[in-house]
Design a protein around this motif. Sequence first.
Motif, short mmCIF file in Angstrom:
data_model
loop_
_atom_site.label_atom_id
_atom_site.label_comp_id
_atom_site.label_asym_id
_atom_site.label_seq_id
_atom_site.Cartn_x
_atom_site.Cartn_y
_atom_site.Cartn_z
N UNK A 112 0.84 -1.20 0.00
CA UNK A 112 0.00 0.00 0.00
C UNK A 112 0.87 1.24 0.00
N UNK A 113 0.49 2.20 -0.86
CA UNK A 113 1.25 3.43 -1.00
C UNK A 113 0.32 4.62 -0.84
N UNK A 114 0.44 5.37 0.28
CA UNK A 114 -0.39 6.57 0.45
C UNK A 114 -0.04 7.61 -0.61
N UNK A 115 -1.06 8.15 -1.26
CA UNK A 115 -0.87 9.17 -2.28
C UNK A 115 -2.00 10.18 -2.16
N UNK A 116 -1.66 11.39 -1.69
CA UNK A 116 -2.69 12.39 -1.48
C UNK A 116 -3.67 11.93 -0.43
N UNK A 117 -4.95 11.87 -0.80
CA UNK A 117 -5.99 11.41 0.13
C UNK A 117 -6.31 9.93 -0.07
N UNK A 118 -5.65 9.27 -1.00
CA UNK A 118 -5.95 7.88 -1.30
C UNK A 118 -4.80 6.96 -0.88
N UNK A 119 -5.06 5.67 -0.94
CA UNK A 119 -4.05 4.65 -0.69
C UNK A 119 -4.07 3.70 -1.87
N UNK A 120 -2.99 3.66 -2.64
CA UNK A 120 -2.91 2.83 -3.83
C UNK A 120 -2.54 1.40 -3.46
N UNK A 121 -3.26 0.44 -4.02
CA UNK A 121 -2.99 -0.97 -3.78
C UNK A 121 -2.04 -1.47 -4.89
N UNK A 303 2.96 9.06 9.30
CA UNK A 303 4.31 9.52 9.64
C UNK A 303 5.32 8.50 9.14
N UNK A 304 6.58 8.87 9.10
CA UNK A 304 7.61 8.02 8.53
C UNK A 304 8.23 7.05 9.50
N UNK A 305 7.76 7.01 10.74
CA UNK A 305 8.38 6.16 11.76
C UNK A 305 8.45 4.70 11.34
N UNK A 306 7.39 4.20 10.68
CA UNK A 306 7.35 2.79 10.33
C UNK A 306 7.74 2.53 8.88
N UNK A 307 8.21 3.56 8.18
CA UNK A 307 8.75 3.37 6.84
C UNK A 307 7.82 2.63 5.90
N UNK A 308 8.29 1.51 5.34
CA UNK A 308 7.50 0.76 4.37
C UNK A 308 6.27 0.10 4.99
N UNK A 309 6.20 0.07 6.31
CA UNK A 309 5.06 -0.54 6.99
C UNK A 309 4.09 0.51 7.55
N UNK A 310 4.08 1.70 6.99
CA UNK A 310 3.29 2.79 7.58
C UNK A 310 1.79 2.65 7.34
N UNK A 311 1.36 1.69 6.53
CA UNK A 311 -0.08 1.45 6.31
C UNK A 311 -0.49 0.19 7.08
N UNK A 312 -1.46 0.34 7.96
CA UNK A 312 -1.98 -0.81 8.70
C UNK A 312 -3.16 -1.42 7.94
N UNK A 363 -18.60 -3.74 17.31
CA UNK A 363 -17.71 -3.86 16.16
C UNK A 363 -16.33 -4.22 16.69
N UNK A 364 -15.73 -5.25 16.11
CA UNK A 364 -14.40 -5.68 16.51
C UNK A 364 -13.45 -5.44 15.34
N UNK A 365 -12.29 -4.84 15.62
CA UNK A 365 -11.32 -4.54 14.58
C UNK A 365 -9.96 -5.11 15.00
N UNK A 366 -9.42 -6.03 14.19
CA UNK A 366 -8.20 -6.76 14.51
C UNK A 366 -7.13 -6.45 13.47
N UNK A 367 -5.92 -6.20 13.93
CA UNK A 367 -4.83 -5.88 13.01
C UNK A 367 -4.36 -7.13 12.27
N UNK A 368 -4.27 -7.01 10.95
CA UNK A 368 -3.65 -8.04 10.13
C UNK A 368 -2.22 -7.63 9.76
N UNK A 369 -2.00 -6.34 9.62
CA UNK A 369 -0.66 -5.77 9.48
C UNK A 369 -0.53 -4.71 10.57
N UNK A 370 0.40 -4.92 11.49
CA UNK A 370 0.45 -4.09 12.68
C UNK A 370 1.72 -3.28 12.80
#
Length: 484
Positions: A112-121, A303-312, A363-370
């Motif tokens: 996933x790549x954040x771009x503007x207001x969207x997230x590209x898959x 933010x850039x703290x998680x680098x390539x993993x910044x999208x959960x 509603x239950x929300x579980x992380x698949x990428x954390x």
Amino acid sequence: MLQHLAADLLVEILSYITHESQGLTSFGALCQKVNGTLNEESAWQHLCQKYWHSSDARLKDWPVLSAKGLYRALEQWMPMEGFYVLTNAFPWGLLALLSIEQGQLCARMVRFLPQGESITEIQVPFFQVSVSEERGNIRSVIQAPWLQFDSMATIAPIESSQLVASTQESHFFSSQNIGELGLFQARRAFRLEAGDNSEKMVDKKPATAAGVLGYPYGLQDYLDESEEIPEVDESSTLSKSWAPGRLGLEGELKQRTDAMLRELLSRPRFCDLALIRSPDEFMPADPTVPRLRPGLYAGDYGHGMYGQYRVEVLLLDYVSLTAEEVRAEIQDPQRLFKRPGGHYPAPGQLRALAELNQSITFMRVVKQCGDLHVPMGATTFVAICAPENALDGAQNGPSRVQNRQTSSWESVARSWRGFGTLAMPGFGRPSWDTGWLVQFAHRAGEDRFGFVWDRAQDAVVLKWIGLQDTCPFLQRSWLPEDVR
């Protein structure tokens, strides 16, 4: 009696005993007539349609196989369609999609790549399995960009207790064995393993305290003063290519992902993939419940703290508990508020809900990428959704919330009281803290929501992962029950 039944009716009856091809074939020992029926193409064509939905549209690109050979191929590979998480990448996790395309089982990593207001898959090829038939025997061959010409790869099912982590960040947790951590309870998992290429193993540089984990500013900047950077066992971890580093552009992310996969499988290593469970297949009819589809959502930490993993990546579903089950959850959290590694109490506010003496929908929300604090497999937040008299104070939720991805302010359309997870690195001392599930003003074709803490004004805005619209393999109810 059996010998007088039509072929499709006979195999239909026998398949209620077992739908496995080997077991069905063994019924041929009953009598010559049954054995003859089990050698008819029409019998296996019927079973292909019954168990594997083998319509002409789904099979138009498949290689030419006998009906029995087709059944064996579908039996082996069709149940593997679905969304998976790469557990070697714990605590981050990487999303993978396996689907039947053009007569092959195709596996791709989804980035996933954040771009503007969207997230590209972005999809990155992982491997594919081609099928052929020789003299009645089915031959499956694994092909992959990372596979050496003189090597072979194998796929085999494993128990969830065998899932392991390979990243350097996994050393922050009490174990690199995912099963021991109790965070990721996979119903189905498999291990992809390449042939032994130990002579090609790449030498690794010794670890250093500040830069080895690949954080932009050094890991210590993200830890409390009382915490220490863990000692890293180089023999059991992957190299810097798997560290957070920086996100980069689309081409860089593809190249890096390909390099990560090559490293993972170019040595005597293996890759573990755990099937993401299906959410409950219902949308509660109560109008107070958020109109959000059960399934996978993605959100940018901003933010850039998680680098390539910044999208959960999060899995959303709804859970309804009876009054008795709510009281049981207070005494011993198991359904919604369970934490691994010890007894942690459920939120105290549940006692007020128990006093209503009625069923409550959450509603239950579980992380698949954390991330380093709340890893893949952990519940990140729970919200109270229905009935209306359980939503006391919902009108006091925030009216505006700052979008972490864009830093802009978003208007809140509706809000529900909820509880979010706070934890130290390594999922240390996890606790529940109050906040709000917020649904943002609707945009054409988008359902956007997030969780905001009582003490904060910003939130990760979560969006539906579009691949589910064309590859809806979370819902597996059409499969035989034992392979779902």
